[in-house]
Design an enzyme around this catalytic site. Structure first.
Site, PDB file in Angstrom:
ATOM      1  N   GLY A  51       0.543  -1.129   0.132  1.00 19.91           N
ATOM      2  CA  GLY A  51      -0.213  -0.088   0.446  1.00 19.91           C
ATOM      3  C   GLY A  51       0.568   1.126   0.204  1.00 19.91           C
ATOM      4  N   PHE A  71       1.613   2.991   2.281  1.00 16.77           N
ATOM      5  CA  PHE A  71       2.678   2.613   3.479  1.00 16.77           C
ATOM      6  C   PHE A  71       3.820   1.958   3.224  1.00 16.77           C
ATOM      7  CE2 PHE A  71      -0.385  -0.807   3.443  1.00 16.77           C
ATOM      8  CZ  PHE A  71       0.806  -1.784   4.147  1.00 16.77           C
ATOM      9  N   ASP A 112      -9.800   5.389  10.304  1.00 18.95           N
ATOM     10  CA  ASP A 112      -9.361   4.780   8.679  1.00 18.95           C
ATOM     11  C   ASP A 112     -10.079   3.333   9.208  1.00 18.95           C
ATOM     12  OD1 ASP A 112      -9.282   4.467   6.214  1.00 18.95           O
ATOM     13  OD2 ASP A 112      -6.514   3.967   6.660  1.00 18.95           O
TER      14      ASP A 112
END
Length: 833
Positions: free
Chosen positions: A522, A524, A641
């Site tokens: 992702g 991140f 989130d």
């Protein structure tokens, strides 16, 4: 003799086995005179046939009552005559006596089961009117000598009064049924209270159970009852009328009327003590619940005790008003708020009688609240707010004041003064301002406090700067002596509870971070599967290097370490430790063998394997995890989130919430736990509208995301730009077809009970995704709804489902502008690990 007894017995048995009375029962007009009676299956019909009067059965047809019901809805009985003395059969006679009484007589025993009060009218007649009011009139004068509207049961109809006459002692109040099929008087009453001050007090409506208040509306403020802001949304359907003539005729009452063209309506006090405003939906042939009270835990009377303020948008719903602190901190910490709050600083003239002034006191404006219980108040409708403040200041027993009438805008007019404790306060939409008396030293804008605040801020800023300098010096020294520049020093300073792993251990566990071990990717960075030397399987999240990623990655790393290291719950993924080596930062989690939830519910092949029971268990697991974050952990945390990709599944398909990189920590203060951020971070489709548009962060943000996630789990479909799942769910729910939202991949294998559970979950989800945060239920209320498969309230129509396309488009455009206009938005799509 034996034959006659046998005949009576046969007639009784035949009557007991008769079908329930419906609108097809024989009608004999709308009026009873002394020469005409009503018996058996006969009914009176109002002139337009809106209402019927007759006998109806209850308690499995073992008891019979004389009542009035809606013709279009025969099961909806709005008034009952013989509540205390039911008949055992339907053999009865209703007649008007020579003395003007309306009586109900058992035709078998000839005993009178009920009669109206004495009318002293020899030429009386009884008429059922189109309002549902049964009246007895004097035939010679036309005057009404008795009416059922003055003797209500459990239903409040248009043009009926609820209230009392302070001069005569007459009272018009509702009393609940004992049970849904038993109209005998129950334990709840809906009454008008004029307070202990009589004509000088501010009237309001209360629900009582025995000698205990369970709910109150708040006082009338010229527009609505203070605690029911929803009333203003009904103005196009109903006209509200409040009469307060305590000083004249003595009448204090409230009533409503249907506006022209409005559907049938009623207000019901049900057997559980809940007030419900019901409106007839002609299209579906059923009643819609427009409003209920109490609507949440903050509506429970005195939920937070004296001087406490309830806020349903907070995980910890009870807080103390400014200038007050918990009377018993130990009990308050254990969520026992009945003891309420006490003043931090005594008033200068506390207990000083009605004179003497309070020069050492001032007033703090508590904004947007339901006004406190008015049992000990005084009202002057002609006073200005300036006069009200002066009078309260001059009376040392006065603890607060507010406007009595908010019509015309501004600060309002008229004056209500409170004496003694302030009880049953809560925040409500469009609430009123209450001015609470405090010692001047406790006022937020007191000069003394300002100097103290400046000094404290100066000390904190100075200390923080020194800490940063010291921290930078430590990191600089370690950088000089080692290439392993570690952020771990900062982490240990902030937490001290997160185990660390050497880089070589992590490198070996992941087989040198080989591509075959990648299980997630992702914005991140990358997630690798690994195995520690002791054989434990782990997931290693390797964050992007600072030179290749946004500066926020450092904050996310430290945020996740500090927060999740302090959390322990079976429905949260467990952080085992971290590793910092030079510029690399890694988080080590327990390994989830079934990866993430979205890998199941959005996968065409795997979704069918996730049957309804497993889905419901996952929903409950997520709900319990969010509740722990909001309320039960040592920290109060908003995840920010919550989505299917951030819910991981272990080997037993137990749900565990992950990814706390953008979570927000709230302090446990008594203030309203809500803040505003200029940085919008999250995932499109799951973000609450108030967060996407205004940056408002609160626990209700997670509740909204949970509602979206719940709809996705039920349906197996994503909420996205190309498919508005919320609007789709609303359309099905509004049409009574909620169970049609169930994922087609499993729908065929669901039992009727499971489909009903899915429909109940849709109802709960729609409550969670309401546009107004204060209307969303807290997670502490969501879990009981899911377990009991019953949602008590009716959700409001989301803006995205508005009949006005311009309104929905404007909302979407504003959210898009917030997302693309300089604020940060992260749209992540992660795989399980």
């Amino acid at each position: 003799m034996a034959a006659s007894h046998l005949l009576v017995l046969v007639l009784a048995l035949l009557s007991a086995s008769a079908p329930p009375l419906t609108s097809s029962a024989a009608t004999i007009g709308s009026t009873l005179t002394q020469s005409r009676t009503l018996s058996g299956n006969q009914t009176l019909a109002s002139p337009s046939d809106a209402f019927r009067l007759g006998l109806f059965p209850a308690s499995n047809r073992s008891r019979w009552f004389l009542g009035i019901w809606f013709t279009v809805s025969p099961d909806t009985v709005v008034w009952v005559a013989n509540r205390d003395r039911p008949l055992t059969t339907s053999s009865s006679v209703v007649e008007v006596t020579a003395g003007g009484l309306l009586t109900l007589r058992d035709a078998v025993t000839n005993e009178t089961a009920w009669s109206s009060s004495n009318s002293n009218s020899a030429g009386a007649a009884a008429e059922l009117r189109d309002t549902g009011n049964l009246v007895i009139t004097d035939s010679s004068t036309g005057a009404v000598v008795w009416q059922s509207f003055e003797h209500p049961s459990n239903t409040f109809l248009p043009e009926m009064r609820v209230g009392r006459n302070l001069r005569t002692g007459a009272e018009w109040s509702l009393s609940s049924w004992r049970a849904a099929d038993d109209p005998s008087p129950g334990s709840f009453r809906y009454v008008m209270s004029a307070g202990s001050g009589g004509a000088a007090a501010s009237p309001e409506l209360h629900v009582w159970s025995g000698g205990r208040k369970t709910y109150r509306t708040g006082p009338w403020n010229g527009v609505r009852f203070s605690g029911i802001p929803e009333m203003t949304t009904f103005e196009d359907m109903f006209e509200f009328q409040f009469t307060d003539d305590a000083g004249g005729s003595g009448e204090v009452s409230y009533m409503f009327r249907n506006r022209d063209g409005s559907p049938l309506s009623r207000v019901l006090l049900n057997e559980s003590g809940v007030m419900q405003r019901m409106v007839w939906d002609e299209a579906s042939g059923s009643w819609s619940n427009f409003w209920s009270g109490p609507r949440d835990q903050c509506d429970a009377y005195a939920r937070c005790g004296a001087f406490g303020v309830c806020d349903v948008s907070n995980a910890v719903v009870c807080g103390c008003a400014a200038g007050f602190a918990p009377r018993s901190p130990a009990e308050w910490y254990m969520r026992n708020n009945s003891g309420g709050c006490a003043r931090r600083t005594p008033l200068r003239c506390a207990g000083g009688g009605s004179g003497g002034g309070g020069g050492g006191d001032g007033f703090y404006a508590l904004r947007g609240v339901k006004l406190p219980d008015t049992h000990a108040t005084a009202v002057d409708a002609g006073a200005t707010m300036q006069e009200c403040e002066r009078r309260c200041m001059d009376n040392c027993n006065c603890t607060a004041y507010a406007a009595a009438d908010i019509r015309g805008g501004g600060s309002g007019s008229g004056c209500i003064q409170w004496f003694g404790d302030l009880v049953d306060m809560r925040y409500v939409d469009s609430g009123q301002d209450l001015y609470v008396r405090l010692a001047k030293s406790d006022l937020p804008d007191a000069p003394k406090n300002t100097r103290r605040l400046v000094a404290v801020i100066t000390m904190v800023v100075t200390g923080f700067v020194l800490l940063l300098v010291s921290l930078a010096f430590v990191i600089w020294r370690k950088a000089r002596h080692s290439e392993r520049v570690t952020m771990l020093d900062a982490v240990e300073l902030m937490s001290g509870e997160c185990p660390t792993y050497p880089m070589e251990t992590i490198r070996t566990a992941t087989n040198g971070f080989c591509r075959e071990n990648i299980i997630g990717r992702g914005g991140f960075g990358v997630v690798y599967k690994g195995q520690l030397p002791d054989g434990q399987q782990v997931a290693v999240k390797k964050l992007s290097a600072p030179e290749n990623a946004a500066q926020g990655r450092l904050n996310e790393f430290m945020n996740e370490v500090v927060l999740i290291a302090n959390l322990q719950h079976r429905n949260l993924v467990r952080l085992l430790g971290c590793c910092v080596h030079c510029s690399e930062r890694m988080l080590v989690y327990e390994y989830m063998s079934n990866k993430s939830l979205d890998a199941f519910i959005f996968d065409e092949r795997r979704r069918a394997s996730l049957r309804w029971k497993a889905r419901l268990d996952i929903v409950l697991g997520i709900a319990r995890g969010v509740l722990y974050l909001h309320q039960d952990s040592r920290l109060s945390i908003v995840h920010r989130d919550l989505k299917a990709a951030n819910v991981l599944l272990d080997a037993h398909m137990a749900a565990k919430i992950s990814d706390f990189g953008i979570a927000r920590l709230f302090s446990g203060s008594a203030d309203r736990q809500e803040t505003v951020t200029r940085t919008i971070i999250g995932t499109f489709g799951y973000m609450a509208p108030e967060y996407a548009m205004d940056g408002t962060v609160s626990f209700m943000q997670d509740v909204y995301s949970f509602g979206v996630l719940l709809l996705e789990i039920v349906s197996g479909r994503r909420n996205q730009r190309s498919f508005n799942l919320i609007a789709h769910a609303w359309g099905l729910w509004e049409g009574g077809r909620s169970q049609d939202l169930t994922d087609p991949a499993i729908c065929g294998g669901c039992t009727p009970g499971e489909l009903a559970q899915a429909a109940a979950c849709v109802h709960v989800a729609l409550l969670c995704v309401q546009d107004c945060p204060s209307r969303r239920p807290p997670m502490a209320d969501v879990i009981p709804m899911l377990l009991q498969q019953k949602a008590p309230a009716r959700p409001q129509r989301p803006v995205v489902c508005s009949n006005d396309p311009a309104a929905a488009a404007a909302l979407a455009a504003q959210a898009e502008m917030m997302i693309t206009g300089g604020n940060e938005l992260t749209i992540t799509s992660l795989q399980g690990r």
